[in-house]
Design an enzyme around this catalytic site. Structure first.
Site, PDB file in Angstrom:
ATOM      1  N   ARG B   8      37.888  37.535  31.015  1.00 29.13           N
ATOM      2  CA  ARG B   8      37.092  37.818  31.519  1.00 29.13           C
ATOM      3  C   ARG B   8      36.733  38.872  31.905  1.00 29.13           C
ATOM      4  O   ARG B   8      35.292  39.097  32.135  1.00 29.13           O
ATOM      5  CB  ARG B   8      38.658  38.184  32.500  1.00 29.13           C
ATOM      6  CG  ARG B   8      39.623  39.004  32.090  1.00 29.13           C
ATOM      7  CD  ARG B   8      40.439  39.545  33.609  1.00 29.13           C
ATOM      8  NE  ARG B   8      41.282  40.052  31.507  1.00 29.13           N
ATOM      9  CZ  ARG B   8      41.857  41.162  32.487  1.00 29.13           C
ATOM     10  NH1 ARG B   8      41.587  41.991  33.621  1.00 29.13           N
ATOM     11  NH2 ARG B   8      43.182  42.181  31.886  1.00 29.13           N
ATOM     12  N   SER B  35      40.158  43.873  38.243  1.00 31.59           N
ATOM     13  CA  SER B  35      41.085  42.511  37.729  1.00 31.59           C
ATOM     14  C   SER B  35      39.772  41.271  36.531  1.00 31.59           C
ATOM     15  O   SER B  35      39.696  40.999  35.481  1.00 31.59           O
ATOM     16  CB  SER B  35      42.189  41.782  38.094  1.00 31.59           C
ATOM     17  OG  SER B  35      43.012  42.683  38.203  1.00 31.59           O
ATOM     18  N   GLU B  56      40.516  34.031  50.559  1.00 30.22           N
ATOM     19  CA  GLU B  56      39.699  32.912  49.549  1.00 30.22           C
ATOM     20  C   GLU B  56      38.726  31.786  50.064  1.00 30.22           C
ATOM     21  O   GLU B  56      38.248  31.762  49.773  1.00 30.22           O
ATOM     22  CB  GLU B  56      41.027  33.163  48.703  1.00 30.22           C
ATOM     23  CG  GLU B  56      42.187  33.961  47.485  1.00 30.22           C
ATOM     24  CD  GLU B  56      42.689  34.933  48.338  1.00 30.22           C
ATOM     25  OE1 GLU B  56      43.113  33.910  49.276  1.00 30.22           O
ATOM     26  OE2 GLU B  56      43.057  35.387  47.938  1.00 30.22           O
ATOM     27  N   PHE B  81      44.559  31.320  42.857  1.00 29.41           N
ATOM     28  CA  PHE B  81      44.098  31.783  44.206  1.00 29.41           C
ATOM     29  C   PHE B  81      43.105  30.555  44.889  1.00 29.41           C
ATOM     30  O   PHE B  81      42.925  30.066  45.163  1.00 29.41           O
ATOM     31  CB  PHE B  81      43.812  32.537  44.730  1.00 29.41           C
ATOM     32  CG  PHE B  81      45.291  33.880  44.141  1.00 29.41           C
ATOM     33  CD1 PHE B  81      46.629  33.665  44.919  1.00 29.41           C
ATOM     34  CD2 PHE B  81      45.292  34.832  43.596  1.00 29.41           C
ATOM     35  CE1 PHE B  81      47.963  34.294  44.633  1.00 29.41           C
ATOM     36  CE2 PHE B  81      46.163  35.613  43.586  1.00 29.41           C
ATOM     37  CZ  PHE B  81      47.354  35.760  43.887  1.00 29.41           C
ATOM     38  N   HIS B 107      42.679  35.591  35.082  1.00 37.20           N
ATOM     39  CA  HIS B 107      44.224  34.961  34.748  1.00 37.20           C
ATOM     40  C   HIS B 107      44.312  33.715  35.293  1.00 37.20           C
ATOM     41  O   HIS B 107      45.734  32.973  35.740  1.00 37.20           O
ATOM     42  CB  HIS B 107      44.533  36.031  36.080  1.00 37.20           C
ATOM     43  CG  HIS B 107      44.771  37.542  36.173  1.00 37.20           C
ATOM     44  ND1 HIS B 107      43.443  37.756  36.003  1.00 37.20           N
ATOM     45  CD2 HIS B 107      45.768  38.617  36.106  1.00 37.20           C
ATOM     46  CE1 HIS B 107      43.559  39.361  35.679  1.00 37.20           C
ATOM     47  NE2 HIS B 107      45.132  39.717  35.816  1.00 37.20           N
ATOM     48  N   ASP B 115      54.095  39.686  36.257  1.00 33.59           N
ATOM     49  CA  ASP B 115      54.052  39.273  37.670  1.00 33.59           C
ATOM     50  C   ASP B 115      54.399  37.883  37.581  1.00 33.59           C
ATOM     51  O   ASP B 115      54.373  37.546  39.335  1.00 33.59           O
ATOM     52  CB  ASP B 115      51.922  38.744  37.793  1.00 33.59           C
ATOM     53  CG  ASP B 115      51.858  40.397  38.172  1.00 33.59           C
ATOM     54  OD1 ASP B 115      52.259  41.364  38.476  1.00 33.59           O
ATOM     55  OD2 ASP B 115      49.788  40.598  38.203  1.00 33.59           O
ATOM     56  N   ARG B 165      43.923  36.640  31.440  1.00 31.16           N
ATOM     57  CA  ARG B 165      44.339  38.834  31.248  1.00 31.16           C
ATOM     58  C   ARG B 165      44.408  39.053  30.311  1.00 31.16           C
ATOM     59  O   ARG B 165      43.048  39.668  29.869  1.00 31.16           O
ATOM     60  CB  ARG B 165      45.204  38.049  31.799  1.00 31.16           C
ATOM     61  CG  ARG B 165      46.185  40.088  32.467  1.00 31.16           C
ATOM     62  CD  ARG B 165      47.124  40.263  32.884  1.00 31.16           C
ATOM     63  NE  ARG B 165      46.950  41.372  32.988  1.00 31.16           N
ATOM     64  CZ  ARG B 165      48.517  42.143  32.494  1.00 31.16           C
ATOM     65  NH1 ARG B 165      49.106  41.061  31.988  1.00 31.16           N
ATOM     66  NH2 ARG B 165      48.902  43.540  32.581  1.00 31.16           N
TER      67      ARG B 165
END
Lengths: 279, 321
Positions: B8, B35, B56, B81, B107, B115, B165
């Site tokens: 990322r 993020s 989203e 998402f 992610h 998470d 991530r």
């Protein structure tokens, strides 16, 4: 002043004649196709006619002009009305209309922007058009273009959560170049909107999302045209709640929920055409 | 050597570069800009950055409207998402009209870590691969993510870029241009083909080294474009080695393993083992612990490779004339 008013009313009578012609196209298309959505197409005809024959800055000869006004038919099932308006406005031959819903036809059951000149967005799955309109309005601001974006939503469609995500974003970004028109015919597939999932107070909802709201008779050009032309004055997006009649113009279809998604038989179609002043 | 970097981060850096190069590039996010690393672009080009908030569906619709008006939008959020909450929006408003929307989804996979399952996308590649006309990219490291992002901007049509991530070692050269639709052969070998994507490419390389110590030569393919799949390169190595192991940080249903199986079963039916998440959900844990738990370590790859070499009747090298 008086003269201007008289001229305007003459023009409105011309729009009424055009709308009647569009309604006849819709009935013929659905008769040929044997399926489709007459109720919500007929309720939207006057709004579409006002947009395409009076309000929007568009040029069928130059359909990709970057500064053209945009229209998104978020209630994609009213495609027959949009196709008829686009054909009459010169975006494609009127002869295409009878191919509605046939295999290989550009006129899909719901609008496909890749197949039909003048269609700005592919729609059909409800609730998505206003988000696209927000993106188009943001794009116009970025480019410094004065073009305006009009999105037509069904009232039942306003039960989709995404509509309110988009409404929130439009208010947040103060998109005064964006207009949402709600075709408020008070009927959805399963019955009256207020019984299926109440929308009222609908105007208050849009106001609460930082929109400027106008309520009009969606079949009266003297109310439709000035409302659509009011865009841009407030530092807010504009919501027009257009009170309409589902199946407008055909006596046996008006306010009848069963005409949401059923095509007329030949006999019914001919009766409808007679009422609409056709042959 | 450069220290490990998250894919990322490569994405976020590339967006800034694109912002400088092309004023048609705009970036959208859904309240995860730190993020997803789109915050870098947001700082440098605030007028071309749009936050959709935690919404989203609207994120994707706004991107579609911008694309329909001639911009090149990169819409970012977490992979789970982007694909699951906005799947119908991607289908209806992006893929069906073929709009030029780039979805930068961070992610991805189980290495999201602590998470847990609610945030670990293990079916995003399957969902995106099923969309007609969607291009699906899974860069292996930050360098490749950087180059893939630049390539996506040049590509006409919708592109899904899966990002991760955690910081991962850099295994591709920084200046190597990314060619969409081409498998990169990182190692040649005759005994088995290890086809991997994303973070698992490094794992496959480690496995190949261990296999070499044990006397086997493994070809390692970096399948950084999952769709359109480079069938020619895949079939060449499948037929040369006669055995394939796929490794992905994704469900074995619908992702790299499925894509490879589809091609091999029709064109070159050789033994295949698919390593990935086996039809189950993720859970909380440290990334390395999770990879171990779900059987995605170099040891697991070595074990699978030895098993499949045995199944096909031993190594190829010895039987050569």
């Amino acid at each position: 002043m008086l003269l201007a008013k008289l001229n305007a009313s003459g023009e409105y009578r011309e729009l009424e004649r055009k709308a009647s012609l569009i309604r006849q196209h819709v009935i013929r298309m659905l008769m040929h196709a044997g399926s489709g959505h007459p109720g919500g197409s007929l309720s939207a005809v006057d709004i579409l006619t006002a947009l395409y024959f009076r309000v929007m800055r568009i040029d069928p000869e130059n359909p990709q002009d970057p500064d053209r006004d945009r229209f998104v038919l978020s209630k994609g099932h009213a495609a027959p009305a949009l196709y008829a308006v686009l054909a009459e406005r010169g975006f494609f031959p009127v002869s295409w209309l009878e191919s509605l819903r046939r295999l290989g036809s550009p006129l899909q059951g719901h609008p496909d922007m890749r197949k039909v000149p003048g269609v700005e967005m592919s729609t059909g799955s409800l609730g998505q058009g206003l988000s696209v309109g927000v993106g188009m309005a943001l794009a116009a601001k970025l480019r410094g273009s004065g073009c305006r974006v009009f999105v037509l939503l069904g009232d039942g469609e306003c039960q989709e959560g995404q509509v309110w995500e988009a409404a929130m974003a439009a208010g947040h970004y103060r998109l005064n170049n964006l207009v949402a028109i709600v075709d408020r015919n008070r009927l959805q597939i399963d019955g009256e909107t207020e019984k299926v999932m109440a929308l009222e107070p609908l105007a208050a909802k849009w106001r609460a999302f930082n929109w400027s709201v106008i309520e009009i008779d969606g079949h009266n050009f003297e109310e439709i045209v000035p409302a659509l032309e009011r865009v841009g004055y407030a530092q807010k997006p504009t919501a027009i709640i257009a009170h309409t009649v589902k199946g407008k113009g055909v006596s046996f279809m008006e306010n009848q929920v069963d005409w949401h998604g059923v095509a007329p038989t030949k006999e019914q179609g001919l009766q409808a055409l007679k009422e609409l002043g056709g042959r | 050597m450069t220290k490990p970097m998250a894919t990322r981060e490569g994405y976020g850096q590339a967006l800034v570069e694109l912002g400088r190069r092309n004023e048609r590039v705009v970036v959208l996010d859904a309240d995860l800009s730190k993020s997803t690393q789109t915050v870098r672009f947001a700082k440098e080009f605030p007028e071309r950055f749009f936050n959709a908030g935690v919404a989203e569906a609207n994120l994707i619709g706004m991107a579609a409207g911008l694309a329909a008006s001639g911009f090149i939008p990169f819409a970012s959020t977490f992979a789970i998402f982007a694909t699951q909450r906005a799947y119908n929006q991607i289908f209806q408003s992006v893929a069906y009209p073929g709009l030029n929307v780039k979805i930068g989804a961070s992610h991805g996979g189980i290495t999201v870590g602590e998470d847990g399952a609610s945030h670990q996308a293990i079916d995003d590649l399957a969902l995106m691969r099923a969309l007609p006309g969607m291009t699906v990219l899974v860069p292996a490291d930050a360098h490749e993510a950087y180059q893939a992002t630049l390539a996506a901007a040049e590509w006409e049509g919708p592109v899904y870029i899966r990002l991760g991530r955690p910081a991962v070692p850099l295994i591709t050269p920084p200046d190597q241009p990314f060619t969409i639709g081409r498998i990169q052969v990182l190692r040649e070998g005759d005994d088995v083909t290890l086809a991997a994507c994303g973070h698992m490419v490094k794992v496959a390389l480690e496995a190949a080294e261990e296999l070499e110590r044990r006397g086997y030569k493994a070809a390692v393919l970096n399948v950084s474009t999952l769709k359109p799949l480079d069938q020619e390169t895949l079939l060449h190595w499948a037929s040369r080695t006669g055995a394939v192991v796929t490794v992905e940080e994704h469900s074995i249903i619908g992702g790299l393993g499925s894509a490879v199986a589809e091609v091999l079963s029709e064109e070159c039916p050789v033994p295949l083992i698919r390593l990935g998440v086996r039809d189950t959900f993720g859970q909380s844990g440290k990334p390395q612990e999770l990879l171990h738990h779900y059987g995605l370590t170099a040891d697991n790859v070595v074990e699978a490779a030895e098993k499949i070499i045995k199944r096909k009747g031993g190594k190829n090298g010895q039987s050569d004339t």
